[in-house]
Design an enzyme around this catalytic site. Structure first.
Site, PDB file in Angstrom:
ATOM      1  N   ASP A   1      25.363  11.462 -17.694  1.00  0.00           N
ATOM      2  CA  ASP A   1      25.106  10.093 -18.150  1.00  0.00           C
ATOM      3  C   ASP A   1      25.074  10.159 -19.670  1.00  0.00           C
ATOM      4  O   ASP A   1      24.104  10.632 -20.261  1.00  0.00           O
ATOM      5  CB  ASP A   1      23.769   9.614 -17.580  1.00  0.00           C
TER       6      ASP A   1
ATOM      7  N   LYS B   1      27.539   5.286 -29.640  1.00  0.00           N
ATOM      8  CA  LYS B   1      28.320   4.862 -28.467  1.00  0.00           C
ATOM      9  C   LYS B   1      28.703   3.381 -28.567  1.00  0.00           C
ATOM     10  O   LYS B   1      29.688   2.950 -27.982  1.00  0.00           O
ATOM     11  CB  LYS B   1      27.498   5.124 -27.205  1.00  0.00           C
TER      12      LYS B   1
ATOM     13  N   GLU C   1      28.322   3.053 -14.805  1.00  0.00           N
ATOM     14  CA  GLU C   1      26.895   3.383 -14.735  1.00  0.00           C
ATOM     15  C   GLU C   1      26.168   2.666 -13.584  1.00  0.00           C
ATOM     16  O   GLU C   1      25.451   3.317 -12.819  1.00  0.00           O
ATOM     17  CB  GLU C   1      26.230   3.116 -16.087  1.00  0.00           C
TER      18      GLU C   1
ATOM     19  N   ASP D   1      21.074  -3.256 -15.366  1.00  0.00           N
ATOM     20  CA  ASP D   1      20.953  -2.044 -16.193  1.00  0.00           C
ATOM     21  C   ASP D   1      20.869  -2.442 -17.663  1.00  0.00           C
ATOM     22  O   ASP D   1      21.876  -2.814 -18.272  1.00  0.00           O
ATOM     23  CB  ASP D   1      22.171  -1.137 -15.928  1.00  0.00           C
TER      24      ASP D   1
HETATM   25  P1  ADP Z   1      20.792   4.271 -22.685  1.00  0.00           P
HETATM   26  O1  ADP Z   1      21.223   4.256 -21.263  1.00  0.00           O
HETATM   27  O2  ADP Z   1      21.432   3.208 -23.499  1.00  0.00           O
HETATM   28  O3  ADP Z   1      20.874   5.589 -23.332  1.00  0.00           O
HETATM   29  P2  ADP Z   1      18.017   4.162 -21.838  1.00  0.00           P
HETATM   30  O4  ADP Z   1      18.202   3.695 -20.451  1.00  0.00           O
HETATM   31  O5  ADP Z   1      17.549   5.541 -22.043  1.00  0.00           O
HETATM   32  O6  ADP Z   1      19.283   3.864 -22.720  1.00  0.00           O
HETATM   33  O7  ADP Z   1      17.019   3.125 -22.506  1.00  0.00           O
HETATM   34  C1  ADP Z   1      16.631   3.283 -23.812  1.00  0.00           C
HETATM   35  C2  ADP Z   1      15.977   2.015 -24.273  1.00  0.00           C
HETATM   36  O8  ADP Z   1      14.850   1.733 -23.455  1.00  0.00           O
HETATM   37  C3  ADP Z   1      15.460   2.154 -25.688  1.00  0.00           C
HETATM   38  O9  ADP Z   1      15.790   0.986 -26.417  1.00  0.00           O
HETATM   39  C4  ADP Z   1      13.968   2.274 -25.497  1.00  0.00           C
HETATM   40  O10 ADP Z   1      13.248   1.746 -26.580  1.00  0.00           O
HETATM   41  C5  ADP Z   1      13.736   1.440 -24.258  1.00  0.00           C
HETATM   42  N1  ADP Z   1      12.510   1.797 -23.543  1.00  0.00           N
HETATM   43  C6  ADP Z   1      12.165   3.014 -23.073  1.00  0.00           C
HETATM   44  N2  ADP Z   1      10.940   2.960 -22.498  1.00  0.00           N
HETATM   45  C7  ADP Z   1      10.522   1.671 -22.607  1.00  0.00           C
HETATM   46  C8  ADP Z   1       9.331   0.976 -22.218  1.00  0.00           C
HETATM   47  N3  ADP Z   1       8.329   1.611 -21.592  1.00  0.00           N
HETATM   48  N4  ADP Z   1       9.246  -0.343 -22.493  1.00  0.00           N
HETATM   49  C9  ADP Z   1      10.261  -0.986 -23.138  1.00  0.00           C
HETATM   50  N5  ADP Z   1      11.389  -0.378 -23.525  1.00  0.00           N
HETATM   51  C10 ADP Z   1      11.520   0.932 -23.277  1.00  0.00           C
HETATM   52 MG    MG Z   2      22.005   4.095 -19.521  1.00  0.00          MG
END
Ligand code: ADP
Ligand code: MG
Length: 509
Positions: free
Chosen positions: A13, A76, A177, A199
């Protein structure tokens, strides 16, 4: 447990914010790849420190406040995009590193005096995951299934494949995804359900409606916004505290990269805190000095209500997109059996509340929002291996129309959005003038009626057209979109059966 063979296909991922690797075996058991420190995800961050060392993941994130210009995150969002794109301008305003136009009608980033393509940055992250997986598994991993947002264009998908190739990692399959998340949820449960995957990650928003019938996963419709994610929630908070500071002290901090990086960091941490608590202070000591040399602190009281008010338009936008996808699939809220939340930003309570209200039931707890995509990719990778006894069928769709530019600039749609993939269509063409030897067409992807408002995928030229009078040579153009959502084209002479030679040019300058 059977031994994993070196032809193993791992799942990756490759997220905007965090990336994750996993490997599956047996009839669907999955192991997530742990990093030093035991975490299963790594930040998708690349940096070069003052000594010239390249840092990836946690190491890069640890130093980003001190080295904001040479710490590349969220790149990205720029993959497979033209430099003219307004997206690039918007992005430049929110990041501390420098972007500039590359020479392949793409974007490049500066880091420590060097220039990198976005594919190169992605390739470093892929290589890191591959190497950690190789150490963990005890042999060199060479193949992977890599996930992309469902709303990625053909060009963005090709760029991810290229990123793998740059570090010798064969990307055997690109999958979407949300579809991967549905695999993680559905395999081994003998389901007969219609699920909606919402998502919302760091950079992108995707929604897919998927019918699961045991091991058949059929996507009915998909949609999204590759510019809607947690970063936009952070930016809304950042704008608020910058305005507040300017009002209180008359100082604009937005041109101070170190202050901005500290604010950005705290904005995200405060946002995350506010998912668990209703109040959080936003305090940064000594953020700057007055012209008289007096140190100033940043001090704002933040609460959940304020965060919700600042970001309501973003949540609204996601729900509007979701509504559109439901219309495309021809269903209403009561037709959805389970709503699955994927992506870190879905931990924000208001998002869960609004989805609960919309569907009349709470979202499923069936998948881990950070791990489901990596797990699904690993399961799919395993199903592609010969030694596997996991048989799956994925039926996906293209997220936006693909078509050609007509004379006058309108878009002639060849594949409408949500067309099933793989797919093939033909169109008839002919020579417009006497003795024409080449036929060129511009291919676009997007749902706008004018080609120029869509994403240019490339200019295809078919050469070796048989000499003839205008309108006499009958050609057939074949468009094929493979299971990955990637387009190829060919053309043949209908009378002689001869194939034309095809060349594709991405750059339009
Ligand atoms: P990606 O798939 O784009 O890499 P993620 O699914 O890992 O992203 O999500 C990352 C985002 O989620 C970030 O913007 C982060 O700040 C937010 N995030 C992570 N934990 C929390 C939370 N507990 N509450 C709100 N936002 C969150
Ligand atoms: Mg993601």
């Amino acid at each position: 447990m059977e031994r994993l063979s070196p032809d193993t296909i791992i799942g990756i991922d490759l997220g905007t914010t965090n990336s994750c690797g996993a490997v599956a075996h047996g009839d669907g058991q999955v192991k997530l790849i742990p990093y030093k420190g035991g975490e299963y995800t790594i930040p998708s961050i690349f940096a070069i420190d003052d000594k010239g060392n390249e840092l990836i993941g946690h190491e890069a994130k640890r130093q980003w406040q001190l080295n904001p210009r040479n710490t590349l995150y969220a790149t990205k969002r720029l993959i497979g995009r033209a430099p003219r794109d307004e997206v690039v301008d918007t992005m430049q305003q929110s990041v501390q590193y420098r972007l500039h136009a590359g020479d392949r009608n793409d974007v490049e980033v500066d880091c420590h005096g060097r220039s990198f393509s976005i594919q190169e940055i992605a390739s470093r992250i892929l290589a890191k995951i591959r190497d950690v997986a190789s150490d963990h598994l005890g042999f060199k991993v060479q193949r992977a299934v890599v996930t992309v947002p469902a709303y990625f264009t053909d060009r963005q998908r090709q760029a991810v494949k290229e990123a793998g190739a740059l570090v010798g990692l064969e990307v055997v399959r690109i999958i979407n995804e949300p579809t991967a998340a549905a695999l993680a949820y559905g395999i081994g449960k003998r389901l007969d359900e219609r699920v909606l995957v919402y998502d919302l990650g760091g950079g992108t928003f995707d929604v897919s409606i998927i019918e699961i019938r045991d091991r058949v996963f059929e996507v009915k419709a998909t949609g999204g916004d590759i510019f809607l994610g947690g970063i936009d929630f952070d930016d809304a908070m950042i704008r608020f505290v910058l305005d507040d500071f300017r009002n209180k002290h008359g100082i604009d901090l937005s041109s101070d990269p170190v202050a901005m990086q500290r604010i950005k960091d705290l904005a995200e941490r405060t946002k995350i805190d506010l998912s668990a608590r209703t109040e959080a202070p936003f305090s940064i000591p000594f953020i700057t000095m007055t012209p008289q040399g007096q140190p100033l602190n940043m001090d704002v009281r933040f609460d959940r209500k304020l965060l919700e008010a600042l970001t309501q338009h973003l949540v609204d936008r996601s729900l509007k997109i979701m509504g559109g996808v439901m219309v495309d699939a021809g269903i209403t809220a009561k037709d959805i059996d389970e709503v699955m939340l994927v992506g870190g930003q879905t931990r924000m309570p208001i998002i869960q509340e609004r989805l609960t209200r919309f569907f009349g039931k709470p979202p499923s707890k069936g998948v881990h929002p950070d791990e489901a995509v990596g797990i699904g990719a690993a399961l799919y990778g395993w199903s592609l291996q010969e030694s596997s006894d996991l048989k799956l069928q994925l039926l996906d769709v293209i997220p936006m129309s693909i078509g050609i530019e007509q004379a006058g600039g309108a878009m002639h749609v060849v594949f409408p959005r949500n067309a099933a993939i793989p797919n093939a269509r033909t169109i008839a063409a002919t020579n417009a003038v006497d003795r024409q030897s080449e036929l060129a067409m511009r291919i676009y992807q997007g749902d706008q009626p004018w080609s120029a408002d869509n994403e240019l995928l490339g200019e295809f030229t078919f050469s070796g057209v048989r000499p003839g009078r205008a309108g006499e040579v009958r050609l057939e153009i074949l468009f094929e979109v493979n299971v990955e959502g990637i387009l190829t084209m060919s053309a043949r002479d209908l009378d002689t059966g001869r194939q034309m030679k095809t060349t594709v040019r991405i750059s339009t300058r």
